[in-house]
Design a protein around this motif. Structure first.
Motif, PDB file in Angstrom:
ATOM      1  N   ASP A  42       0.731  -1.361   0.173  1.00 29.75           N
ATOM      2  CA  ASP A  42      -0.111   0.154  -0.030  1.00 29.75           C
ATOM      3  C   ASP A  42       0.918   1.125  -0.035  1.00 29.75           C
ATOM      4  OD1 ASP A  42      -1.888  -1.619  -0.038  1.00 29.75           O
ATOM      5  OD2 ASP A  42      -2.841  -0.761   1.758  1.00 29.75           O
ATOM      6  N   ALA A  43       0.369   2.175  -0.683  1.00 24.82           N
ATOM      7  CA  ALA A  43       1.051   3.628  -0.652  1.00 24.82           C
ATOM      8  C   ALA A  43       1.257   4.149   0.444  1.00 24.82           C
ATOM      9  CB  ALA A  43       0.525   4.426  -1.959  1.00 24.82           C
ATOM     10  N   GLN A  44      -0.061   4.140   1.394  1.00 23.93           N
ATOM     11  CA  GLN A  44       0.059   4.882   2.657  1.00 23.93           C
ATOM     12  C   GLN A  44       0.293   3.899   3.864  1.00 23.93           C
ATOM     13  OE1 GLN A  44      -4.069   6.613   3.062  1.00 23.93           O
ATOM     14  NE2 GLN A  44      -3.614   8.064   1.516  1.00 23.93           N
ATOM     15  N   PRO A  45       1.212   4.285   4.732  1.00 27.47           N
ATOM     16  CA  PRO A  45       1.581   3.622   5.833  1.00 27.47           C
ATOM     17  C   PRO A  45       0.539   3.237   6.714  1.00 27.47           C
ATOM     18  CG  PRO A  45       2.520   5.701   6.255  1.00 27.47           C
ATOM     19  CD  PRO A  45       1.780   5.772   4.744  1.00 27.47           C
ATOM     20  N   PHE A  46       0.712   2.280   7.605  1.00 27.56           N
ATOM     21  CA  PHE A  46      -0.433   1.839   8.584  1.00 27.56           C
ATOM     22  C   PHE A  46       0.364   2.160   9.907  1.00 27.56           C
ATOM     23  CE2 PHE A  46      -0.746  -1.476   5.307  1.00 27.56           C
ATOM     24  CZ  PHE A  46      -2.191  -1.244   5.169  1.00 27.56           C
ATOM     25  N   ALA A  47      -0.716   2.730  10.619  1.00 25.45           N
ATOM     26  CA  ALA A  47      -0.275   3.848  12.004  1.00 25.45           C
ATOM     27  C   ALA A  47      -0.598   2.456  13.266  1.00 25.45           C
ATOM     28  CB  ALA A  47      -0.887   4.733  12.138  1.00 25.45           C
ATOM     29  N   THR A  48       0.368   2.568  14.043  1.00 22.94           N
ATOM     30  CA  THR A  48       0.275   1.672  15.400  1.00 22.94           C
ATOM     31  C   THR A  48      -1.160   1.716  15.954  1.00 22.94           C
ATOM     32  OG1 THR A  48       2.310   2.245  16.072  1.00 22.94           O
ATOM     33  CG2 THR A  48       0.917   1.191  17.783  1.00 22.94           C
ATOM     34  N   GLY A  49      -1.852   0.186  16.198  1.00 24.35           N
ATOM     35  CA  GLY A  49      -3.159   0.189  16.529  1.00 24.35           C
ATOM     36  C   GLY A  49      -4.100   0.093  15.515  1.00 24.35           C
ATOM     37  N   GLU A  50      -3.847   0.276  14.311  1.00 26.26           N
ATOM     38  CA  GLU A  50      -4.603   0.140  13.059  1.00 26.26           C
ATOM     39  C   GLU A  50      -4.796  -1.361  12.741  1.00 26.26           C
ATOM     40  OE1 GLU A  50      -4.864   2.015   8.572  1.00 26.26           O
ATOM     41  OE2 GLU A  50      -3.296   2.811  10.070  1.00 26.26           O
ATOM     42  N   GLU A  51      -6.130  -1.799  12.350  1.00 28.17           N
ATOM     43  CA  GLU A  51      -6.317  -3.166  11.962  1.00 28.17           C
ATOM     44  C   GLU A  51      -6.009  -3.484  10.437  1.00 28.17           C
ATOM     45  OE1 GLU A  51      -9.393  -6.068  13.679  1.00 28.17           O
ATOM     46  OE2 GLU A  51     -10.375  -4.198  13.957  1.00 28.17           O
ATOM     47  N   VAL A  52      -5.539  -4.335  10.159  1.00 29.05           N
ATOM     48  CA  VAL A  52      -5.043  -5.005   8.631  1.00 29.05           C
ATOM     49  C   VAL A  52      -5.451  -6.170   8.571  1.00 29.05           C
ATOM     50  CG1 VAL A  52      -3.077  -3.202   8.667  1.00 29.05           C
ATOM     51  CG2 VAL A  52      -2.855  -5.424   9.358  1.00 29.05           C
ATOM     52  N   LEU A  53      -5.222  -6.581   7.394  1.00 24.61           N
ATOM     53  CA  LEU A  53      -5.587  -8.152   6.614  1.00 24.61           C
ATOM     54  C   LEU A  53      -4.348  -8.705   6.257  1.00 24.61           C
ATOM     55  CD1 LEU A  53      -7.929 -10.274   5.887  1.00 24.61           C
ATOM     56  CD2 LEU A  53      -8.203  -9.136   3.786  1.00 24.61           C
ATOM     57  N   VAL A  54      -4.216  -9.755   6.829  1.00 20.85           N
ATOM     58  CA  VAL A  54      -2.715 -10.600   6.143  1.00 20.85           C
ATOM     59  C   VAL A  54      -3.269 -11.130   4.998  1.00 20.85           C
ATOM     60  CG1 VAL A  54      -1.104 -12.418   6.574  1.00 20.85           C
ATOM     61  CG2 VAL A  54      -1.885 -11.030   8.522  1.00 20.85           C
ATOM     62  N   VAL A  55      -2.697 -11.068   3.753  1.00 24.96           N
ATOM     63  CA  VAL A  55      -2.882 -11.436   2.497  1.00 24.96           C
ATOM     64  C   VAL A  55      -2.034 -12.605   1.929  1.00 24.96           C
ATOM     65  CG1 VAL A  55      -4.383  -9.373   1.809  1.00 24.96           C
ATOM     66  CG2 VAL A  55      -1.889  -9.571   1.286  1.00 24.96           C
ATOM     67  N   GLU A  56      -0.888 -12.310   2.498  1.00 29.16           N
ATOM     68  CA  GLU A  56       0.125 -13.466   1.992  1.00 29.16           C
ATOM     69  C   GLU A  56       1.176 -13.568   3.040  1.00 29.16           C
ATOM     70  OE1 GLU A  56       3.027 -13.921  -1.789  1.00 29.16           O
ATOM     71  OE2 GLU A  56       2.308 -12.108  -1.202  1.00 29.16           O
ATOM     72  N   MET A  57       1.880 -14.646   3.231  1.00 25.30           N
ATOM     73  CA  MET A  57       3.032 -14.859   3.890  1.00 25.30           C
ATOM     74  C   MET A  57       4.224 -15.113   3.086  1.00 25.30           C
ATOM     75  SD  MET A  57       2.381 -14.432   7.055  1.00 25.30           S
ATOM     76  CE  MET A  57       4.045 -15.243   8.153  1.00 25.30           C
ATOM     77  N   ASP A  58       5.319 -14.371   3.360  1.00 26.06           N
ATOM     78  CA  ASP A  58       6.492 -14.205   2.701  1.00 26.06           C
ATOM     79  C   ASP A  58       7.519 -14.917   3.411  1.00 26.06           C
ATOM     80  OD1 ASP A  58       8.488 -14.295   0.593  1.00 26.06           O
ATOM     81  OD2 ASP A  58       8.656 -11.796   0.782  1.00 26.06           O
ATOM     82  N   GLY A  59       7.650 -16.056   3.672  1.00 25.36           N
ATOM     83  CA  GLY A  59       8.566 -16.540   4.732  1.00 25.36           C
ATOM     84  C   GLY A  59       8.232 -16.319   6.023  1.00 25.36           C
ATOM     85  N   THR A  60       8.742 -15.481   6.780  1.00 21.81           N
ATOM     86  CA  THR A  60       8.293 -15.268   8.258  1.00 21.81           C
ATOM     87  C   THR A  60       7.555 -13.811   8.183  1.00 21.81           C
ATOM     88  OG1 THR A  60      10.489 -14.367   8.872  1.00 21.81           O
ATOM     89  CG2 THR A  60       9.907 -16.934   9.284  1.00 21.81           C
ATOM     90  N   THR A  61       7.497 -13.160   7.110  1.00 21.06           N
ATOM     91  CA  THR A  61       6.894 -11.750   6.953  1.00 21.06           C
ATOM     92  C   THR A  61       5.564 -11.779   6.260  1.00 21.06           C
ATOM     93  OG1 THR A  61       9.290 -10.878   6.480  1.00 21.06           O
ATOM     94  CG2 THR A  61       7.225  -9.582   6.170  1.00 21.06           C
TER      95      THR A  61
END
Length: 186
Positions: free
Chosen positions: A159-178
């Motif tokens: 995403d172009a805009q960063p996510f701030a602390t406390g914001e909820e996000v969706l995990v769409v993929e795992m790239d190794g351990t990230t």
């Protein structure tokens, strides 16, 4: 004479069953498990043949085989319910069915499904809370609940805009351990 063979099998199987109940099995058996993934019909046939043969070296199979082979033979012989050859076939069939059934049930209950280690697929689709801000060129950290435990993982985003602390996000993929995360649309 065959009757004594049934009695011996019943006693031996009964002792083994009793010992496993009293002493506990500890979840261990002499089963041999095929490992690896099956990708084609020939491999699938070989793996199923290996699985069937591995049951023959299973202590659990032989315990149940002996107990039910002996029990069936003793009952059919004592009550004269069938000729000797029918009794032998019925006892062998019942022993085999009980042995295979017990081995399959225990294998299913204690098998691969009980693995508590999370795989990459377990993360995908989960919501997470941002713990350390995540941006397009900035690794962050997110926290999510996975299999009843709270887990923190590194996170990255496209995403172009960063996510701030406390914001909820969706995990769409795992790239190794990230975890690759995206905006959670509501």
């Amino acid at each position: 004479m065959l009757f004594y063979g049934y009695v011996f099998a019943l006693i031996a199987g009964g002792i083994l069953l009793g010992a496993s109940v009293v002493l506990g099995g500890g979840g261990h058996d002499a089963d041999v498990h095929a490992q690896g993934e099956v990708h084609d019909a020939d491999s699938e046939l070989a793996a199923s043949a290996f699985g069937a043969l591995s049951m023959l070296v299973s202590l659990r199979f032989w315990t149940f085989f002996l107990a039910f082979f002996g029990l069936t033979g003793v009952v059919l012989t004592l009550f004269e319910l069938a000729p000797a050859w029918v009794t032998g076939l019925a006892a062998a069939g019942m022993g085999a069915a009980a042995g295979v059934g017990a081995a399959l049930v225990v294998r299913k209950l204690s098998g691969r499904d009980s693995n508590s280690a999370a795989s990459s697929a377990d993360y995908v689709g989960k919501t997470a809370q941002v713990m350390v801000p995540v941006g397009p060129a900035q690794l962050g950290r997110v926290r999510l609940t996975l299999r009843g435990s709270t887990v923190d993982v590194l996170a990255a985003t496209d995403d172009a805009q960063p996510f701030a602390t406390g914001e909820e996000v969706l995990v769409v993929e795992m790239d190794g351990t990230t975890a690759r995360v995206a905006r959670l649309e509501r």
